[in-house]
Design a protein around this motif. Structure first.
Motif, PDB file in Angstrom:
ATOM      1  N   CYS A 222       0.935   8.593   2.165  1.00  0.00           N
ATOM      2  CA  CYS A 222       1.198   7.050   2.032  1.00  0.00           C
ATOM      3  C   CYS A 222      -0.084   6.515   2.279  1.00  0.00           C
ATOM      4  CB  CYS A 222       2.253   6.797   3.109  1.00  0.00           C
ATOM      5  SG  CYS A 222       3.816   6.319   2.625  1.00  0.00           S
ATOM      6  N   VAL A 223      -0.956   6.319   1.500  1.00  0.00           N
ATOM      7  CA  VAL A 223      -2.312   5.758   1.643  1.00  0.00           C
ATOM      8  C   VAL A 223      -2.482   4.300   0.956  1.00  0.00           C
ATOM      9  CG1 VAL A 223      -4.633   6.184   1.066  1.00  0.00           C
ATOM     10  CG2 VAL A 223      -3.291   8.118   1.496  1.00  0.00           C
ATOM     11  N   HIS A 224      -2.770   3.340   1.832  1.00  0.00           N
ATOM     12  CA  HIS A 224      -2.881   2.012   1.505  1.00  0.00           C
ATOM     13  C   HIS A 224      -1.733   1.551   0.767  1.00  0.00           C
ATOM     14  CE1 HIS A 224      -6.678   1.288   3.217  1.00  0.00           C
ATOM     15  NE2 HIS A 224      -7.092   2.547   2.755  1.00  0.00           N
ATOM     16  N   VAL A 225      -0.486   1.731   1.515  1.00  0.00           N
ATOM     17  CA  VAL A 225       0.686   1.433   0.807  1.00  0.00           C
ATOM     18  C   VAL A 225       1.565   0.694   1.716  1.00  0.00           C
ATOM     19  CG1 VAL A 225       2.864   2.335  -0.254  1.00  0.00           C
ATOM     20  CG2 VAL A 225       0.855   3.238  -0.595  1.00  0.00           C
ATOM     21  N   LEU A 226       2.016   1.153   3.010  1.00  0.00           N
ATOM     22  CA  LEU A 226       3.176   0.608   3.793  1.00  0.00           C
ATOM     23  C   LEU A 226       2.742  -0.823   4.217  1.00  0.00           C
ATOM     24  CD1 LEU A 226       4.380   3.621   5.903  1.00  0.00           C
ATOM     25  CD2 LEU A 226       5.326   2.769   3.558  1.00  0.00           C
ATOM     26  N   PRO A 227       1.487  -1.045   4.632  1.00  0.00           N
ATOM     27  CA  PRO A 227       1.265  -2.400   4.974  1.00  0.00           C
ATOM     28  C   PRO A 227       1.389  -3.412   4.028  1.00  0.00           C
ATOM     29  CG  PRO A 227      -0.502  -0.952   5.624  1.00  0.00           C
ATOM     30  CD  PRO A 227       0.346  -0.267   4.737  1.00  0.00           C
ATOM     31  N   GLU A 228       1.485  -3.154   2.836  1.00  0.00           N
ATOM     32  CA  GLU A 228       1.603  -3.901   1.727  1.00  0.00           C
ATOM     33  C   GLU A 228       2.986  -4.241   1.080  1.00  0.00           C
ATOM     34  OE1 GLU A 228      -1.319  -3.132  -1.402  1.00  0.00           O
ATOM     35  OE2 GLU A 228      -2.704  -2.688  -0.172  1.00  0.00           O
ATOM     36  N   LEU A 229       3.879  -3.695   1.965  1.00  0.00           N
ATOM     37  CA  LEU A 229       5.302  -3.613   1.438  1.00  0.00           C
ATOM     38  C   LEU A 229       6.269  -4.638   2.273  1.00  0.00           C
ATOM     39  CD1 LEU A 229       6.005  -0.015   0.566  1.00  0.00           C
ATOM     40  CD2 LEU A 229       5.053  -1.863  -1.028  1.00  0.00           C
ATOM     41  N   ASN A 230       7.225  -5.166   1.812  1.00  0.00           N
ATOM     42  CA  ASN A 230       8.074  -6.177   2.637  1.00  0.00           C
ATOM     43  C   ASN A 230       8.725  -5.102   3.701  1.00  0.00           C
ATOM     44  OD1 ASN A 230      11.112  -5.241   1.891  1.00  0.00           O
ATOM     45  ND2 ASN A 230      10.043  -5.713  -0.210  1.00  0.00           N
ATOM     46  N   GLY A 231       9.281  -5.586   4.995  1.00  0.00           N
ATOM     47  CA  GLY A 231       9.439  -4.952   5.832  1.00  0.00           C
ATOM     48  C   GLY A 231      10.861  -4.170   5.621  1.00  0.00           C
ATOM     49  N   LYS A 232      11.577  -4.701   4.682  1.00  0.00           N
ATOM     50  CA  LYS A 232      13.116  -4.054   4.285  1.00  0.00           C
ATOM     51  C   LYS A 232      12.602  -2.710   3.650  1.00  0.00           C
ATOM     52  CE  LYS A 232      17.529  -5.220   2.617  1.00  0.00           C
ATOM     53  NZ  LYS A 232      18.502  -6.368   2.549  1.00  0.00           N
ATOM     54  N   LEU A 233      11.740  -2.818   2.936  1.00  0.00           N
ATOM     55  CA  LEU A 233      11.537  -1.471   2.068  1.00  0.00           C
ATOM     56  C   LEU A 233      10.947  -0.443   3.039  1.00  0.00           C
ATOM     57  CD1 LEU A 233      11.129  -0.201  -0.563  1.00  0.00           C
ATOM     58  CD2 LEU A 233       9.193  -1.365  -1.028  1.00  0.00           C
ATOM     59  N   VAL A 234      10.127  -0.889   4.126  1.00  0.00           N
ATOM     60  CA  VAL A 234       9.257   0.099   4.693  1.00  0.00           C
ATOM     61  C   VAL A 234      10.494   0.794   5.668  1.00  0.00           C
ATOM     62  CG1 VAL A 234       7.557   0.213   6.692  1.00  0.00           C
ATOM     63  CG2 VAL A 234       7.238  -1.333   4.717  1.00  0.00           C
ATOM     64  N   LYS A 235      11.308  -0.262   6.066  1.00  0.00           N
ATOM     65  CA  LYS A 235      12.239   0.553   7.089  1.00  0.00           C
ATOM     66  C   LYS A 235      13.164   1.440   6.240  1.00  0.00           C
ATOM     67  CE  LYS A 235      12.338  -2.779  10.521  1.00  0.00           C
ATOM     68  NZ  LYS A 235      13.010  -4.110  11.197  1.00  0.00           N
ATOM     69  N   LYS A 259      -4.040  -3.747  11.819  1.00  0.00           N
ATOM     70  CA  LYS A 259      -5.173  -5.118  11.729  1.00  0.00           C
ATOM     71  C   LYS A 259      -4.790  -5.753  10.531  1.00  0.00           C
ATOM     72  CE  LYS A 259      -8.820  -3.292  14.488  1.00  0.00           C
ATOM     73  NZ  LYS A 259      -8.040  -3.453  15.686  1.00  0.00           N
ATOM     74  N   TRP A 260      -4.060  -5.290   9.691  1.00  0.00           N
ATOM     75  CA  TRP A 260      -3.999  -6.002   8.091  1.00  0.00           C
ATOM     76  C   TRP A 260      -2.524  -5.644   7.610  1.00  0.00           C
ATOM     77  CZ3 TRP A 260      -3.436  -4.600   2.811  1.00  0.00           C
ATOM     78  CH2 TRP A 260      -3.909  -5.523   1.826  1.00  0.00           C
ATOM     79  N   LYS A 261      -1.738  -6.413   7.972  1.00  0.00           N
ATOM     80  CA  LYS A 261      -0.320  -5.951   7.460  1.00  0.00           C
ATOM     81  C   LYS A 261       0.177  -7.202   6.747  1.00  0.00           C
ATOM     82  CE  LYS A 261       1.839  -5.013  11.138  1.00  0.00           C
ATOM     83  NZ  LYS A 261       2.688  -4.384  12.149  1.00  0.00           N
ATOM     84  N   PHE A 266       6.375  -6.043  11.768  1.00  0.00           N
ATOM     85  CA  PHE A 266       6.773  -5.195  12.886  1.00  0.00           C
ATOM     86  C   PHE A 266       5.777  -4.259  13.207  1.00  0.00           C
ATOM     87  CE2 PHE A 266       8.351  -1.578  10.992  1.00  0.00           C
ATOM     88  CZ  PHE A 266       8.649  -2.011   9.615  1.00  0.00           C
ATOM     89  N   ASN A 267       5.952  -3.574  14.654  1.00  0.00           N
ATOM     90  CA  ASN A 267       4.777  -2.794  14.850  1.00  0.00           C
ATOM     91  C   ASN A 267       5.356  -1.404  14.557  1.00  0.00           C
ATOM     92  OD1 ASN A 267       3.684  -0.461  16.679  1.00  0.00           O
ATOM     93  ND2 ASN A 267       3.003  -2.512  17.947  1.00  0.00           N
ATOM     94  N   LEU A 268       4.512  -0.989  13.335  1.00  0.00           N
ATOM     95  CA  LEU A 268       4.899   0.433  12.921  1.00  0.00           C
ATOM     96  C   LEU A 268       5.003   1.708  13.658  1.00  0.00           C
ATOM     97  CD1 LEU A 268       5.637   1.662  10.047  1.00  0.00           C
ATOM     98  CD2 LEU A 268       3.260   2.068   9.741  1.00  0.00           C
ATOM     99  N   ARG A 269       3.803   1.592  14.618  1.00  0.00           N
ATOM    100  CA  ARG A 269       3.679   2.554  15.406  1.00  0.00           C
ATOM    101  C   ARG A 269       4.863   2.889  16.389  1.00  0.00           C
ATOM    102  NH1 ARG A 269      -1.375   4.648  18.334  1.00  0.00           N
ATOM    103  NH2 ARG A 269      -0.508   6.088  20.013  1.00  0.00           N
ATOM    104  N   ASN A 270       5.549   1.590  16.961  1.00  0.00           N
ATOM    105  CA  ASN A 270       6.713   1.855  17.766  1.00  0.00           C
ATOM    106  C   ASN A 270       7.809   2.138  17.248  1.00  0.00           C
ATOM    107  OD1 ASN A 270       5.186   0.947  20.203  1.00  0.00           O
ATOM    108  ND2 ASN A 270       5.747  -1.338  20.057  1.00  0.00           N
ATOM    109  N   TYR A 271       7.961   1.733  15.993  1.00  0.00           N
ATOM    110  CA  TYR A 271       8.787   1.918  15.063  1.00  0.00           C
ATOM    111  C   TYR A 271       9.211   3.481  14.642  1.00  0.00           C
ATOM    112  CZ  TYR A 271      12.594   1.151  11.587  1.00  0.00           C
ATOM    113  OH  TYR A 271      13.857   1.005  10.854  1.00  0.00           O
ATOM    114  N   LEU A 272       7.985   4.005  14.499  1.00  0.00           N
ATOM    115  CA  LEU A 272       8.012   5.492  14.157  1.00  0.00           C
ATOM    116  C   LEU A 272       8.404   6.186  15.317  1.00  0.00           C
ATOM    117  CD1 LEU A 272       4.931   5.593  12.085  1.00  0.00           C
ATOM    118  CD2 LEU A 272       6.975   6.379  11.310  1.00  0.00           C
ATOM    119  N   GLU A 273       7.992   5.809  16.415  1.00  0.00           N
ATOM    120  CA  GLU A 273       8.144   6.574  17.741  1.00  0.00           C
ATOM    121  C   GLU A 273       9.711   6.760  17.919  1.00  0.00           C
ATOM    122  OE1 GLU A 273       5.589   5.158  20.541  1.00  0.00           O
ATOM    123  OE2 GLU A 273       3.987   6.466  19.874  1.00  0.00           O
ATOM    124  N   LYS A 274      10.369   5.321  17.787  1.00  0.00           N
ATOM    125  CA  LYS A 274      11.707   5.228  18.063  1.00  0.00           C
ATOM    126  C   LYS A 274      12.915   5.615  16.761  1.00  0.00           C
ATOM    127  CE  LYS A 274      11.522   1.336  20.806  1.00  0.00           C
ATOM    128  NZ  LYS A 274      10.869  -0.313  20.786  1.00  0.00           N
TER     129      LYS A 274
END
Ligand SMILES: C[S@@+](CC[C@H](N)C(=O)[O-])C[C@H]1O[C@@H](n2cnc3c(N)ncnc32)[C@H](O)[C@@H]1O
Length: 343
Positions: A222-235, A259-261, A266-274
């Motif tokens: 997933c290279v230069h993709v997730l920060p460019e998508l809406n939150g619903k799609l990312v989740k 740095k660029w979202k 939301f905080n992706l790092r926390n989300y992944l950990e949870k």
């Protein structure tokens, strides 16, 4: 130039036919582009919802030429990858009747980008169960990851997924560059199926992630993709990634991290950990100097690994005491010793 089938028409027709059954607007939007109505100079891609022909490859390549790609990799490691990348893309441009860009410019940008991803995803020794044979490239651009991955002997199954017409059509052409069989959803939506034992390339749109098998992939790119998508799609996609990765499978992310979202907040790092992932690798580097962006490898939690990490109550207490002592700079231990001596 060989005749090209009307890819745009076929893709848009499919989108129309499948709209009611599978498509929600948030699944097929590119939030960053849509919100900002991004417009580039003339020689760069303009409207990503419109594939305009094979010249779109040249425009997409131009898009990457201006961005510096610093790194620190050993030339002995990187040069053969640059060369492999170059030969693949030169053959593609020749097949499509396109003039190839200046070789050094290509090597400093596109080839370097490909090689960096390849180095990061093959950085260190891993146990046999973590070898990468089945790969999904989500948000695949013009398809560039396929260049080096398809040339690697370990790659059995390569899957590309996207939802944006220009990207999707370019990927279709790019994946036809090798002689490995390509199973294309647009050509036969009803018959599309991933065969686990068939060495092949598969290509399908985001709204058919239900066709990706459970516990199947060794790595998702997933290279230069997730920060460019809406939150619903990312989740939604993180849920899909968790379902389709094998336990211990890798999610390779590379972008500008927190740095660029523009797409979600939301905080992706926390989300992944949870949500069932553990961070395995994030190099400690200076952005812009050592590398242009941040690469990380997350892994879907593997119960076998988790068992080894589980602590008994006694171990947890000892760990807590150790950490408190470290925080008190050893005072706690000295106090304890004093008390024990007195008793
Ligand atoms: C900045 S490009 C990165 C492309 C590629 N990963 C690379 O590194 O060259 C973002 C990619 O995300 C894709 N994308 C945007 N919205 C998407 C969606 N809803 N579903 C899947 N891919 C999407 C775009 O089509 C494009 O291929």
């Amino acid at each position: 130039m060989p005749q090209q089938p009307n890819l745009q028409e076929a893709f848009v027709r499919l989108m129309t036919e499948e709209r009611d059954a599978y498509i929600k607007p948030w699944l097929v939007s590119w939030a960053y582009q849509d919100k900002k109505q991004v417009r580039y100079q003339e020689e760069l891609p303009q409207d990503f919802y419109q594939y305009e022909g094979v010249e779109d490859f040249a425009k997409w390549f131009n898009w990457q030429f201006d961005t510096p790609k610093p790194d620190f990799f050993d030339p002995a490691r990187i040069q053969p990858l640059l060369q492999q990348s170059l030969e693949f893309d030169q053959a593609l441009f020749q097949r499509l009747g396109l003039p190839f860009p200046e070789v050094e410019t290509y090597k400093h940008s596109i080839a370097r980008n490909n090689a960096q991803d390849f180095c990061f995803t093959h950085m260190y020794e891993l146990p046999e169960r973590c070898q990468v044979k089945k790969v999904l490239d989500f948000g695949a651009g013009y398809g560039r990851q396929f260049n080096l991955w398809s040339q690697h002997p370990d790659t059995d199954i390569f899957v590309g997924m996207d939802a944006i017409p220009k990207s999707y059509c370019l990927q279709q052409l790019y994946y036809e560059q090798t002689n490995r069989p390509v199973v294309e959803y647009v050509d036969d939506p009803k018959g599309f199926q991933i065969h686990p034992t068939q060495k092949a390339t598969y290509h399908l749109p985001t709204w058919r992630s239900d066709l990706l098998p459970d516990n199947f992939f060794d790595m998702i790119l997933c290279v230069h993709v997730l920060p460019e998508l809406n939150g619903k799609l990312v989740k939604h996609m993180l849920e899909v990634f968790h379902r389709i990765l094998k336990p211990g499978g890798a999610l390779y992310l590379r972008d500008n991290e927190e740095k660029w979202k523009p797409g979600f907040k939301f905080n992706l790092r926390n989300y992944l950990e949870k949500h069932g992932f553990s961070l395995e690798f994030r190099p400690y580097l200076i952005k812009g100097e050592d590398l242009a962006d941040f690469s990380r490898i997350w892994r879907k939690n593997d119960p076998q690994v988790a068992v080894g990490r589980l602590q008994t109550k006694e171990e947890k207490l000892r760990q807590l005491a150790f950490e408190l002592d470290a925080a008190s700079q050893g005072r706690l231990r000295r106090l304890y010793k004093k008390i024990v001596r007195k008793v």
